[in-house]
Design a protein around this motif. Structure first.
Motif, short mmCIF file in Angstrom:
data_model
loop_
_atom_site.label_atom_id
_atom_site.label_comp_id
_atom_site.label_asym_id
_atom_site.label_seq_id
_atom_site.Cartn_x
_atom_site.Cartn_y
_atom_site.Cartn_z
N ARG A 36 0.96 -1.28 0.00
CA ARG A 36 -0.04 0.19 0.01
C ARG A 36 0.82 1.25 -0.16
NH1 ARG A 36 -5.40 -0.86 1.57
NH2 ARG A 36 -5.80 -3.12 2.13
N LEU A 37 2.13 1.29 0.79
CA LEU A 37 2.97 2.32 0.85
C LEU A 37 3.42 2.70 -0.51
CD1 LEU A 37 4.32 4.33 2.70
CD2 LEU A 37 6.12 2.65 3.13
N ILE A 38 3.81 1.82 -1.38
CA ILE A 38 4.68 2.38 -2.45
C ILE A 38 3.78 2.48 -3.51
CG2 ILE A 38 6.48 0.62 -1.88
CD1 ILE A 38 6.12 -1.17 -4.40
N ASP A 39 2.48 2.09 -3.69
CA ASP A 39 1.49 2.03 -4.61
C ASP A 39 0.47 2.92 -4.48
OD1 ASP A 39 2.90 0.19 -6.33
OD2 ASP A 39 1.50 -1.30 -6.50
N ARG A 40 0.33 3.56 -3.09
CA ARG A 40 -0.89 4.34 -2.90
C ARG A 40 -0.43 5.53 -2.08
NH1 ARG A 40 -5.78 0.22 -1.44
NH2 ARG A 40 -5.98 -0.86 -3.50
N ALA A 41 0.02 5.25 -0.87
CA ALA A 41 0.21 6.35 0.19
C ALA A 41 1.52 7.12 -0.05
CB ALA A 41 0.41 5.89 1.60
N ASP A 42 2.48 6.68 -0.62
CA ASP A 42 3.95 7.47 -1.08
C ASP A 42 4.28 7.05 -2.51
OD1 ASP A 42 5.59 9.22 -0.60
OD2 ASP A 42 6.85 8.10 0.75
N VAL A 43 3.66 7.12 -3.34
CA VAL A 43 4.17 6.86 -4.78
C VAL A 43 5.53 7.61 -4.97
CG1 VAL A 43 3.96 6.44 -7.29
CG2 VAL A 43 2.23 5.85 -5.44
N ALA A 44 5.24 8.87 -4.77
CA ALA A 44 6.71 10.02 -5.10
C ALA A 44 7.62 9.74 -4.47
CB ALA A 44 5.93 11.31 -4.90
N GLY A 45 7.52 9.13 -3.09
CA GLY A 45 8.96 8.86 -2.27
C GLY A 45 9.23 7.32 -2.55
N HIS A 46 8.68 6.77 -3.73
CA HIS A 46 9.33 5.40 -4.00
C HIS A 46 9.29 5.26 -5.42
CE1 HIS A 46 7.67 4.86 0.11
NE2 HIS A 46 8.70 3.59 0.24
#
Length: 376
Positions: free
Chosen positions: A83-93
């Motif tokens: 969820r973090l890399i695909d939704r919550a923080d895409v720009a940060g990953h």
């Protein structure tokens, strides 16, 4: 959300490469078992680094169709990090970061699983108070330093330490108590299991005043196959590297004039001979074993330790050839942890001269004899 049907071949390959663990840096959680209920089930998510459609996270009109079922573009993740890399923080990953995470994780799994089955090692730990400092040394903090050569024989250490000691190395009772405990713990936890054939190899992690480390080395001796680890400050590690550069040792020999023999080991710091004669008197022969520019973090390679082992063995033989075999060597050490243990290991209890070990403590006004190691 992925719309691609990933082939079974690549699903299985990804599971193997990831070791069934989340590939997000710092997570590494098992994806086959619930952390609370301990029930086994598949709770993994397969994520695309470059999305399988151009409009997805890190998607690209040209590359997305090409990489949608490419194993190099797939990561195995837990629900949180998916969820973090695909939704919550895409720009940060960004892609570069995720590719790096994947490579790091898969390299670590490859290194761990490539260790031969016979390369298990028992972790031996020993610590004692050094001044006001009591070091932390747990299975969690040291087991990582066995890889990639060895793997832990069990999920715990063989700890020889005296628990919760309030004594300090400036106290006479400290040395008596520590030596008695070390001998008793070694016999109970190590020697008996070794005699049964249960221990084949030791990985030694020790942090204590130098005389106690030498004592530990005499107990381990050369009958145990072991790796002596060294706490290195920069970089912060317990591993010695594979550098083959040599360290030149200098031996300054005295003229044989007296019956009292002292050994000045100036490796991590310089000990002047007047500090030795203040303790033993002027009627003593001082051998000085040193390097150019001694400093406290010079031991960094396995070769340095191997060369020291050979050099100190030759030095013991040289001194023994000049003096009576029962003459004690008064040792004044400033040396790295691993070399202190190694010096104890090469000392032969039935053949070598007794060792009288001194500890430098400003609270006691300088060097004080704290341990005697005698022939058996």
């Amino acid at each position: 959300m992925s719309v691609t049907s990933i082939t079974d071949k690549n699903k299985y390959l990804l599971w193997v490469k990831s070791g069934g663990r989340c590939q997000y840096r710092g997570c590494n959680c098992s994806l086959t078992q619930d952390i609370l209920t301990k029930r086994n089930f598949n709770q993994s998510y397969i994520a695309h680094i470059v999305a399988d459609v151009p409009g997805g996270p890190r998607g690209d009109a040209v590359r997305s169709p090409l990489l949608k079922d490419d194993i190099t573009n797939l990561m195995l993740l837990c629900d949180t990090h998916h969820r973090l890399i695909d939704r919550a923080d895409v720009a940060g990953h960004p892609e570069t970061l995720l590719v790096k995470m994947k490579k790091e994780h898969e390299a670590r799994i490859e290194n761990a699983t490539a260790i031969a089955p016979n390369m298990q090692s028992h972790i031996l730990t020993y610590k004692a108070n050094v001044g006001q400092f009591t070091p932390e040394m747990s299975y969690q903090t040291v087991s990582q330093f066995l890889k990639p050569t060895y793997y832990p024989a069990m999920a715990d250490t063989i700890d020889l330490s005296l628990s919760n000691s309030i004594q300090r190395d400036r106290d006479t009772a400290f040395w008596t108590t520590e030596v008695a405990n070390l001998e008793a713990q070694f016999d109970r936890k190590l020697f008996q299991n070794y005699a049964k054939g249960e221990i084949k190899h030791l990985s030694v992690f020790a942090f204590a005043p130098i005389p106690l480390l030498v004592k530990l080395g005499t107990l381990i001796n050369d009958i145990y196959t072991c790796q002596i680890n060294q706490k290195v400050r920069n970089p912060d590690t317990w591993n010695l590297d594979d550098d083959t550069a040599e360290v030149k040792y200098t031996l300054i020999e005295p003229e044989k004039k007296h019956k009292t023999v002292a050994l000045n080991i100036s490796l991590s710091a310089t000990i002047t001979n007047d500090r030795i004669t203040q303790v033993l008197g002027e009627d003593c022969d001082v051998f000085t074993f040193t390097i150019d520019n001694p400093f406290n973090d010079y031991l960094k390679s396995k070769k340095h330790l191997e060369d020291f082992s050979i050099a100190i063995r030759k030095l013991f033989n040289l001194i023994k050839a000049k003096y009576d075999a029962q003459t004690p060597i008064h040792i004044f050490p400033a040396m790295p942890i691993a070399k202190a243990v190694e010096m104890g290991r090469v000392w032969m209890p039935k053949a070598d001269m007794p060792l009288y070990l001194y500890d430098q403590n400003t609270a006691n006004g300088g060097f004080t004899k704290v341990i005697e190691i005698v022939n058996s």
